[in-house]
Scaffold this active site. Structure first.
Site, PDB file in Angstrom:
ATOM      1  N   GLU A  33       0.830  -1.194   0.000  1.00  0.00           N
ATOM      2  CA  GLU A  33       0.000   0.000   0.000  1.00  0.00           C
ATOM      3  C   GLU A  33       0.865   1.244   0.000  1.00  0.00           C
ATOM      4  O   GLU A  33       1.977   1.250   0.528  1.00  0.00           O
ATOM      5  CB  GLU A  33      -0.900   0.011   1.246  1.00  0.00           C
ATOM      6  CG  GLU A  33      -1.935  -1.099   1.184  1.00  0.00           C
ATOM      7  CD  GLU A  33      -2.741  -1.238   2.467  1.00  0.00           C
ATOM      8  OE1 GLU A  33      -3.960  -1.335   2.356  1.00  0.00           O
ATOM      9  OE2 GLU A  33      -2.165  -1.240   3.560  1.00  0.00           O
ATOM     10  N   CYS A  89       3.644   8.479   1.143  1.00  0.00           N
ATOM     11  CA  CYS A  89       4.126   7.488   2.105  1.00  0.00           C
ATOM     12  C   CYS A  89       4.213   6.166   1.363  1.00  0.00           C
ATOM     13  O   CYS A  89       3.206   5.668   0.868  1.00  0.00           O
ATOM     14  CB  CYS A  89       3.148   7.405   3.275  1.00  0.00           C
ATOM     15  SG  CYS A  89       3.592   6.170   4.513  1.00  0.00           S
ATOM     16  N   CYS A 103       6.222  -7.084   6.750  1.00  0.00           N
ATOM     17  CA  CYS A 103       7.347  -6.596   7.550  1.00  0.00           C
ATOM     18  C   CYS A 103       7.745  -7.700   8.518  1.00  0.00           C
ATOM     19  O   CYS A 103       6.890  -8.388   9.050  1.00  0.00           O
ATOM     20  CB  CYS A 103       6.946  -5.344   8.330  1.00  0.00           C
ATOM     21  SG  CYS A 103       8.312  -4.590   9.257  1.00  0.00           S
ATOM     22  N   CYS A 126       6.480  -5.638  15.429  1.00  0.00           N
ATOM     23  CA  CYS A 126       6.057  -4.736  16.505  1.00  0.00           C
ATOM     24  C   CYS A 126       4.568  -4.994  16.784  1.00  0.00           C
ATOM     25  O   CYS A 126       3.745  -4.952  15.861  1.00  0.00           O
ATOM     26  CB  CYS A 126       6.283  -3.282  16.091  1.00  0.00           C
ATOM     27  SG  CYS A 126       8.012  -2.931  15.636  1.00  0.00           S
ATOM     28  N   CYS A 183       1.590  -2.630  15.549  1.00  0.00           N
ATOM     29  CA  CYS A 183       1.546  -2.242  14.132  1.00  0.00           C
ATOM     30  C   CYS A 183       0.888  -3.338  13.305  1.00  0.00           C
ATOM     31  O   CYS A 183       1.273  -4.510  13.394  1.00  0.00           O
ATOM     32  CB  CYS A 183       2.964  -1.984  13.620  1.00  0.00           C
ATOM     33  SG  CYS A 183       3.042  -1.577  11.870  1.00  0.00           S
ATOM     34  N   CYS A 216      -0.452   5.706  10.216  1.00  0.00           N
ATOM     35  CA  CYS A 216       0.719   4.968  10.695  1.00  0.00           C
ATOM     36  C   CYS A 216       0.314   3.657  11.338  1.00  0.00           C
ATOM     37  O   CYS A 216      -0.531   3.635  12.226  1.00  0.00           O
ATOM     38  CB  CYS A 216       1.473   5.781  11.733  1.00  0.00           C
ATOM     39  SG  CYS A 216       1.945   7.400  11.189  1.00  0.00           S
TER      40      CYS A 216
END
Ligand code: SAH
Length: 376
Positions: free
Chosen positions: A108, A121, A128, A132, A135, A359
């Site tokens: 995205e 962004c 990933c 974390c 997230c 975020c």
């Protein structure tokens, strides 16, 4: 509001994404062009179309001999990303695009238009690996690294929309790029650095965006921060700190067990010294987890007198997470204490929250079913 969508789907495949001119420095593009029996200046012509006019359509390249257009575009301008789904909010000035790559990988990107700038962004990886827990991207794990051209293509797509006047506010340009989409940019180091060069070198070598307007964000991969510092680029480094103490940071940012707070900050200060650029310290404020006054003071002590700026991000909700944003009073007190230490601090806006484009909310896998429902 779902908008437009998918064009023809590229043939599936394995291995590396197809080679694209944005993967190569101009000199290597010339070599490819001459290999096709064309004069070397055709590489500049193609590059100007892509980086200056944001098109990869051979039929729009009227300065190229008709017979050469197809073979040149095929060799250097394969379509890498196909828009699967687009969501927008803020009256169309925030737009998130879900992209499908040649192998089905999903990423995205988010375009955010402000009165004085347009920020893209971008994702550097599909998924990933940093895990974390707060997230959304971290929950699904890593699919693969993106190629340089797959990263650049996200920015070119935004630039194309803006140039065509398709974003409210009139025709515009991409002024800023932040590597804050999916993925850990410094875990895909060489592709990301090459992408920074393509984005910031002047046309026709690249897109001509100012290095100072590019931000690379990291969880704190210390050796890679040092490598980046040695390159002396004028890009801003953002460090996702989220806690000033190792005990808490070990749980919020698992890679902290490998490179703890003190080492991450040392690397950040070395980066600031090498580049003269102020480091951005990212800190998602999570209610009753990392927003205590004592932690604000500790953070203030760590950062006082440094070339640093704190970007507080009210935690954005992610599926299945028990955590939520700090209370307004706690947030205000956090800001006050940092300021009392003389540390510059801003609270980031939560642009794109309604479309899960803020975020930590980018998680293409959760959109797959929605996307396939909407695809022709
Ligand atoms: N992997 C890199 C690039 C991603 S940037 C990095 O971590 O820096 C995305 C930023 O949003 C990071 O600072 C990340 O920690 C932060 N973030 C992740 N989840 C969030 C959430 N739920 N709310 C607010 N910020 C979040």
């Amino acid at each position: 509001m779902p908008l437009v969508l998918a064009g023809p789907r590229p043939a599936g495949g394995r291995g590396r994404p197809p080679r694209h001119l944005a993967d190569l420095p101009l000199a290597e593009r010339r070599a490819v062009v001459t290999g096709l029996g064309q004069p070397p200046f055709r590489a500049s012509q193609l590059s100007r179309h892509y980086f200056g006019r944001y098109t990869d359509r051979a039929d729009e390249m009227s300065d190229l001999p008709r017979a050469a257009r197809g073979p040149l575009a095929q060799a250097l301008l394969p379509r890498l990303l196909t828009a699967e789904r687009e969501l927008s909010c803020d009256g169309g000035t925030t737009r998130k695009t879900l992209w499908r790559a040649f192998d089905g990988a999903l990423v995205e990107s988010v375009l955010m238009r402000y009165p004085d700038r347009v920020t893209m962004c971008v994702s550097s990886q599909a998924g990933c690996g940093m895990a974390c827990p707060f997230c959304a991207t971290g929950q699904a794990g890593l699919t693969r690294n993106l190629s340089t051209a797959e990263i650049v293509a996200q920015v070119v797509a935004g630039a194309r929309l803006l140039a065509a006047g398709e974003v409210p506010g009139g025709p515009g340009r991409v002024s800023n790029v932040v590597f804050m989409g999916m993925g850990e940019p410094l875990a895909n180091y060489s592709s990301v650095v090459a992408a920074v060069r393509r984005l910031t070198d002047p046309v026709p070598e690249g897109m001509g965006i100012s290095q100072r307007s590019v931000t690379v964000s990291t969880v704190g991969l210390v050796p890679a921060i040092a490598r980046l510092a040695a390159m002396r680029l004028s890009v801003t480094l953002a460090v996702s700190l989220h806690a000033p103490d190792d005990e808490l940071r070990d749980s919020l940012v698992p890679v902290n067990r490998r490179w703890p707070v003190a080492e991450v900050l040392d690397a950040a200060w070395a980066y600031a010294a090498a580049t003269g650029r102020r480091v951005s310290i990212e800190y998602a404020l999570i209610r009753d987890i990392n927003d205590q006054a004592g932690r604000a003071d500790l953070l203030g002590e760590l950062l006082a007198g440094r070339l640093a700026h704190v970007n507080l991000i009210p935690l954005n909700p992610t599926p299945g997470s028990k955590w939520t944003a700090s209370r307004p009073a706690a947030q205000r007190e956090f800001v006050r204490r940092l300021e009392a230490h003389g540390v510059p601090v801003t609270v980031r806006d939560t642009r794109g929250r309604e479309i899960d484009g803020a975020c930590g909310q980018l998680a293409a896998s959760s959109l797959v079913s929605a996307a396939s429902e909407q695809s022709p």
